[in-house]
Design a protein around this motif. Structure first.
Motif, PDB file in Angstrom:
ATOM      1  N   ARG A  23     -53.173 -44.412 -24.559  1.00  0.00           N
ATOM      2  CA  ARG A  23     -53.936 -43.852 -23.433  1.00  0.00           C
ATOM      3  C   ARG A  23     -54.918 -44.881 -22.888  1.00  0.00           C
ATOM      4  NH1 ARG A  23     -50.609 -40.786 -26.502  1.00  0.00           N
ATOM      5  NH2 ARG A  23     -49.981 -38.991 -25.260  1.00  0.00           N
ATOM      6  N   PHE A  31     -53.008 -47.137 -20.702  1.00  0.00           N
ATOM      7  CA  PHE A  31     -52.755 -46.460 -19.442  1.00  0.00           C
ATOM      8  C   PHE A  31     -53.989 -46.502 -18.536  1.00  0.00           C
ATOM      9  CE2 PHE A  31     -52.714 -42.250 -17.202  1.00  0.00           C
ATOM     10  CZ  PHE A  31     -51.638 -42.494 -16.375  1.00  0.00           C
ATOM     11  N   LEU A  32     -55.146 -46.252 -19.115  1.00  0.00           N
ATOM     12  CA  LEU A  32     -56.395 -46.252 -18.344  1.00  0.00           C
ATOM     13  C   LEU A  32     -56.747 -47.642 -17.827  1.00  0.00           C
ATOM     14  CD1 LEU A  32     -59.066 -44.181 -20.310  1.00  0.00           C
ATOM     15  CD2 LEU A  32     -58.169 -43.725 -18.040  1.00  0.00           C
ATOM     16  N   ASP A  49     -54.787 -50.484 -17.480  1.00  0.00           N
ATOM     17  CA  ASP A  49     -53.781 -51.412 -16.958  1.00  0.00           C
ATOM     18  C   ASP A  49     -54.161 -52.015 -15.607  1.00  0.00           C
ATOM     19  OD1 ASP A  49     -51.162 -52.719 -17.093  1.00  0.00           O
ATOM     20  OD2 ASP A  49     -50.687 -51.459 -15.378  1.00  0.00           O
ATOM     21  N   LYS A  50     -54.530 -51.146 -14.684  1.00  0.00           N
ATOM     22  CA  LYS A  50     -54.830 -51.631 -13.330  1.00  0.00           C
ATOM     23  C   LYS A  50     -56.000 -52.634 -13.356  1.00  0.00           C
ATOM     24  CE  LYS A  50     -54.290 -51.465  -8.872  1.00  0.00           C
ATOM     25  NZ  LYS A  50     -53.060 -51.447  -8.078  1.00  0.00           N
ATOM     26  N   ARG A  59     -55.043 -55.943 -14.856  1.00  0.00           N
ATOM     27  CA  ARG A  59     -54.174 -56.757 -14.002  1.00  0.00           C
ATOM     28  C   ARG A  59     -54.988 -57.592 -13.026  1.00  0.00           C
ATOM     29  NH1 ARG A  59     -49.672 -53.095 -11.543  1.00  0.00           N
ATOM     30  NH2 ARG A  59     -48.678 -55.034 -10.941  1.00  0.00           N
ATOM     31  N   MET A 118     -54.117 -59.921 -16.708  1.00  0.00           N
ATOM     32  CA  MET A 118     -53.543 -59.453 -17.964  1.00  0.00           C
ATOM     33  C   MET A 118     -52.883 -58.100 -17.752  1.00  0.00           C
ATOM     34  SD  MET A 118     -56.363 -60.710 -20.750  1.00  0.00           S
ATOM     35  CE  MET A 118     -57.862 -60.318 -19.893  1.00  0.00           C
ATOM     36  N   SER A 119     -52.454 -57.498 -18.847  1.00  0.00           N
ATOM     37  CA  SER A 119     -51.779 -56.218 -18.777  1.00  0.00           C
ATOM     38  C   SER A 119     -52.619 -55.189 -19.521  1.00  0.00           C
ATOM     39  CB  SER A 119     -50.410 -56.356 -19.438  1.00  0.00           C
ATOM     40  OG  SER A 119     -50.006 -55.140 -20.002  1.00  0.00           O
ATOM     41  N   GLY A 120     -52.399 -53.919 -19.245  1.00  0.00           N
ATOM     42  CA  GLY A 120     -53.089 -52.890 -20.012  1.00  0.00           C
ATOM     43  C   GLY A 120     -52.856 -53.078 -21.500  1.00  0.00           C
ATOM     44  N   GLU A 144     -48.870 -62.715 -18.209  1.00  0.00           N
ATOM     45  CA  GLU A 144     -49.883 -61.811 -18.759  1.00  0.00           C
ATOM     46  C   GLU A 144     -50.076 -62.063 -20.242  1.00  0.00           C
ATOM     47  OE1 GLU A 144     -49.130 -57.992 -15.753  1.00  0.00           O
ATOM     48  OE2 GLU A 144     -48.307 -57.924 -17.769  1.00  0.00           O
ATOM     49  N   LEU A 178     -41.858 -56.203 -15.929  1.00  0.00           N
ATOM     50  CA  LEU A 178     -41.569 -54.797 -16.060  1.00  0.00           C
ATOM     51  C   LEU A 178     -42.539 -54.228 -17.072  1.00  0.00           C
ATOM     52  CD1 LEU A 178     -40.003 -52.221 -15.739  1.00  0.00           C
ATOM     53  CD2 LEU A 178     -38.676 -52.941 -17.685  1.00  0.00           C
ATOM     54  N   PHE A 179     -43.333 -53.308 -16.613  1.00  0.00           N
ATOM     55  CA  PHE A 179     -44.280 -52.697 -17.528  1.00  0.00           C
ATOM     56  C   PHE A 179     -43.832 -51.269 -17.788  1.00  0.00           C
ATOM     57  CE2 PHE A 179     -47.859 -49.872 -18.102  1.00  0.00           C
ATOM     58  CZ  PHE A 179     -48.621 -50.502 -19.060  1.00  0.00           C
ATOM     59  N   VAL A 180     -43.490 -50.998 -19.006  1.00  0.00           N
ATOM     60  CA  VAL A 180     -43.214 -49.621 -19.410  1.00  0.00           C
ATOM     61  C   VAL A 180     -43.873 -49.443 -20.759  1.00  0.00           C
ATOM     62  CG1 VAL A 180     -41.479 -47.861 -19.777  1.00  0.00           C
ATOM     63  CG2 VAL A 180     -40.881 -49.905 -18.533  1.00  0.00           C
ATOM     64  N   ILE A 181     -44.597 -48.378 -20.927  1.00  0.00           N
ATOM     65  CA  ILE A 181     -45.078 -48.103 -22.268  1.00  0.00           C
ATOM     66  C   ILE A 181     -44.857 -46.643 -22.586  1.00  0.00           C
ATOM     67  CG2 ILE A 181     -47.481 -47.766 -21.535  1.00  0.00           C
ATOM     68  CD1 ILE A 181     -48.208 -48.914 -24.345  1.00  0.00           C
ATOM     69  N   GLU A 182     -44.413 -46.423 -23.792  1.00  0.00           N
ATOM     70  CA  GLU A 182     -44.199 -45.053 -24.215  1.00  0.00           C
ATOM     71  C   GLU A 182     -45.538 -44.453 -24.607  1.00  0.00           C
ATOM     72  OE1 GLU A 182     -41.501 -44.624 -27.441  1.00  0.00           O
ATOM     73  OE2 GLU A 182     -41.586 -42.444 -27.282  1.00  0.00           O
TER      74      GLU A 182
END
Ligand SMILES: Nc1nc2c(ncn2[C@@H]2O[C@H](COP(=O)(O)OP(=O)(O)OP(=O)(O)O)[C@@H](O)[C@H]2O)c(=O)[nH]1
Ligand SMILES: [Mg+2]
Lengths: 76, 703
Positions: free
Chosen positions: B369, B372-373, B375-376, B379, B383-385, B413, B486-490
């Protein structure tokens, strides 16, 4: 027409259409994001990106630019 | 299987299904477990006794959604499964799935089966089934998949014995593939593949073709043959998509008959928690609240046990001093080694508290979480979330933090994350900070609550974090790396932390910290002691020379002896070395003794205090026992007569430690992870230059 995952509102559901295979990374398909599957927008992060979705049983967060690539038809 | 042969068993599965938990059950080891996809980022091995005659080497692998990797940790899985010359090439594969996401787990299982490994499906977390209203018809599923299936709970230790018994029988397992890709996609194309690579299974050849860039174990001849097939990029890509869709079709059909979820039983705790924890205001408030809580507890809860440890080690020194024969070596033990080790042990409470929080958070599922909070925001800094996780765990140690960046798929990143991690305040800086702060910052409270020393420490943490973010922005603008990301996180479901996992994590990490640092300190203080107690001519004749020089002054014995000791130290081997570097460090406000300690601490930062202790103690041989802090406070500049560790020098040192890259271990990991010397050298010089300049400026302003 022209709806994508990015145009869903929180709580709304769409069906993923037959999408252009090049636009969608393989890896997303492998996680269950397939044509014909139901996708539900669960949350949008505070700065409008990323999106938190449930698709084909998986809970995923994807960035908005990826979401814009995935065409859907909205379900009411 | 014959007599004492060893079986290689690989644990493969989606992230977060409990592979490492099962690994720990099978091997009795305590590898790190956590409710975040991407905890394991490397291959780990351990022994397991399957039966009387059968021992197995269990190989724990990073989680992956498919054998087509997108991140470095996933590539390790591909390599392990395809490179049969590898010593850990598996004889059989345990695919670890989990009750909730069985569909996606089976996707990977179908790929493994098609590689024709003897493989078994283990469905973990059976303890969750009732609560989630899940029913699985195992017998029907076994028939459909033509495979053995075992339902287990790695956390509750259920089904592990049944699994072992089944493994004994592995030679009789069915190794038929599940998906017939050639028939469904392009039979002509796949037929040619079959005839070109008769030595491999069809699916293995197909993987070699699609994953050529990730397979650096191929012979050049094979390389050549493969290239023939993947020249047509578009076609290969299209076929991969088709394959994926086809596999899911098969799996859907199978699950329709064997798997059901009763929605009424499923609670919606998850969505309620998500709504609060990822809320646009509460989400951030909670996150920063948790961070504040962690730092406050590190300082508040830890102070009592720290005082206890401090006095314990002081009495230990005293004990050594009174019971061992008098001499320099006893001094080394009593005043160099014991306080040096004590200077590390004293941080056990703080480090344990830090790990307690990190491990608990990781077990709850909250970390995703935060990704998710953030990431933006991250960036914006290049960097990445996902960089948040390494940056937070960097407060413990940069080395595992850098490894943790492996699940960031975007190379730029990831690189930026790796490069800035060493700015975050790691636990090795804590001893240095703590003692310097105690020397130069008064122990007062402001507004009646905030302890000034605690605030300074907090400020240094913030400084480190700010430095990390600013250099990330700089790198983001300077580095010209084009990446298609490609950013995907479960987002895993929330879990109650397992007390056992958290406990082991805390113990394991703390132990590693103590022993790692302890070894270096022990070795280094002996080396320094030797170099400080020996020297060439002038060192040996120190007595004569100083007596002659001072003969006119008629000094009392005590003062004369002190002068002799100082003179001797100055002309010892280490003194000579120190004198060479003194001109460089003088502008920062340090004398050569601090300089030596500084250089020693390039092996590891926390050595600084121990090194100073050793040097001072050789000099003050035979005097009363004092703690390192007292000895440092008493040290004066012989020229000005002022305290050596005054505010200016102290601040300059603090800032130097905040910025400088003094950790060989980290440099080595950065080299390994980036596969180039360029980046560690950039870190060493860039951070070193920054630290030097800041310290020089600070010192000249403050003094
Ligand atoms: N309820 C329950 N939780 C489990 C069980 N097994 C593992 N877990 C939890 O699931 C989470 C993931 O466990 P890990 O063993 O780290 O999973 P992994 O597959 O090694 O994960 P990666 O290394 O990230 O791929 C942890 O929070 C475990 O405590 C189980 O049988 N029941
Ligand atoms: Mg693991």
């Amino acid at each position: 027409m022209g709806d994508t995952i990015a145009s869903l509102l929180i709580g709304e559901i769409g069906i993923i259409q037959d999408f252009c295979l090049d636009a969608i990374p393989l890896n997303l398909l492998e996680m269950g994001c397939l044509p014909g599957k139901e996708v539900r927008l669960l949350q949008i992060a505070p700065l409008k990106d990323p999106l938190y979705i449930k698709v084909n049983g998986s809970h995923l967060a994807i960035r908005i630019e990826t979401a814009k690539q995935i065409n859907i038809t909205k379900l009411l | 299987m014959q007599g004492n042969s060893v079986l290689n068993i690989a644990l493969v599965g989606n992230p977060n299904t409990g592979k490492t938990s099962l690994f720990n059950q099978l091997t009795g080891l305590n590898q790190k477990v956590g409710n975040y996809p991407g905890i394991t980022v490397d291959k780990k091995q351990g022994k397991c006794k399957i039966s009387e005659h059968l021992t197995a080497e269990i190989i724990d692998l990073p989680g992956t959604y498919s054998i087509n990797p997108t991140t470095l940790d996933e590539t390790i899985v591909l390599e392990t499964l395809l490179d049969d010359s590898n010593s850990s090439f598996p004889d059989l594969v345990i695919v670890v799935a989990e009750v909730e996401n069985l569909k996606r787990n089976l996707f990977l299982f179908s790929q493994i089966k098609d590689l024709k490994f003897p493989s078994i499906l283990v469905i973990n977390m059976s303890d969750q089934m009732a609560r989630k209203g899940i029913t699985i018809d195992i017998d029907a599923l076994k028939k459909e998949l033509k495979s053995e299936i075992i339902l287990i709970s790695a956390r509750k230790n259920l089904g592990i014995d049944a699994l072992k018994r089944e493994i004994e029988n592995y030679e009789n397992w069915n190794t038929e593939p599940i998906a017939n890709i050639s028939e469904k996609i392009d039979s002509v194309f796949f037929e040619t593949i079959k005839t070109t690579f008769p030595e491999f299974s069809l699916y293995k050849s197909w993987l070699l073709i699609t994953q050529q860039k990730n397979c650096n174990f191929l012979s050049s001849k094979l390389h050549h043959k493969i290239t023939e097939f993947n020249k047509d990029n578009e076609k290969v890509g299209k076929y991969q998509h088709k394959e994926t869709i086809y596999r899911y079709q098969i799996i859907n059909e199978i699950l329709k008959k064997t798997y059901s979820v009763d929605k009424n039983e499923a609670t919606d705790l998850r969505s309620r928690l998500d709504r609060i924890l990822t809320h646009k205001t509460y989400g951030y408030i909670i996150f920063f609240g948790i961070l504040m809580l962690i730092f406050q507890s590190i300082f508040e809860w830890a102070s009592l046990p720290m005082d206890l440890i401090d006095s314990l080690f002081a009495s230990l020194s005293e004990l050594a001093k009174t019971n061992l024969p008098k001499g320099t070596f006893t001094n080394l033990i009593a005043e160099g080694v014991i306080p040096g080790i004590g200077g590390i042990v004293i941080f056990i409470p703080q480090i344990a508290i830090l790990f307690l929080f990190i491990a608990t958070l990781e077990e709850t599922g909250y970390m995703s979480r935060v990704v998710f909070l953030m990431d933006k925001i991250m960036r914006k800094f290049g960097m990445s979330g996902k960089s948040i996780i390494p940056l937070i765990s960097g407060t413990a140690c940069a080395i595992p933090a850098i490894m943790a960046s492996r699940n960031i798929s975007d190379w730029k990143e990831r690189l930026i994350t790796i490069l800035v991690i060493p700015f975050t305040t790691c636990s090795a800086r804590l001893p240095v900070y703590a003692i310097l702060i105690a020397l130069i910052i008064p122990d007062e409270r402001i507004f009646g609550i905030f302890n000034l020393q605690g605030l300074t420490l907090m400020g240094l943490y913030l400084l480190g974090f700010t430095a990390a973010i600013s250099s990330a922005v700089l790198l983001h603008n300077v580095l010209k790396i084009k990446t298609k990301s490609l950013f995907v996180i479960e987002m895993p479901n929330y879990k109650l932390p397992s007390f056992k996992n958290v406990f082991y994590e805390v113990v394991e990490k703390t132990r590693a910290f103590i022993f790692g640092a302890g070894k270096i300190i022990l070795a280094l203080s002996i080396i320094l002691w030797f170099l400080a107690s020996n020297g060439s001519d002038k060192f040996k004749k120190a007595d004569e020379i100083v007596s002659k020089q001072e003969s006119a002054n008629n000094l009392p014995d005590e003062v004369l002896n002190k002068k002799i000791a100082s003179y001797r130290l100055e002309h010892s081997y280490i003194g000579n070395m120190g004198k060479v570097i003194e001109p460089v460090i003088k502008p920062m406000g340090y004398d050569w003794k601090i300089g030596i300690a500084l250089i020693s601490s390039f092996a590891a930062r926390e050595v600084f205090i121990g090194a100073l202790a050793t040097i001072y103690n050789v000099e003050s041989e035979g005097e009363n026992v004092t703690t390192i802090k007292e000895r440092m406070a008493a040290e004066v500049d012989p020229v000005t007569g002022e305290k050596r560790f005054n505010f200016a020098t102290g601040m300059s040192l603090l800032l130097f430690y905040a910025f400088a890259m003094q950790c060989i271990g980290t440099l080595a990991i950065v080299k390994r992870e980036t596969k180039s010397w360029k980046w560690p050298i950039l870190q060493l010089t860039g951070m070193g230059a920054l630290a030097y300049i800041v310290s020089v400026i600070t010192f000249s302003i403050l003094s």
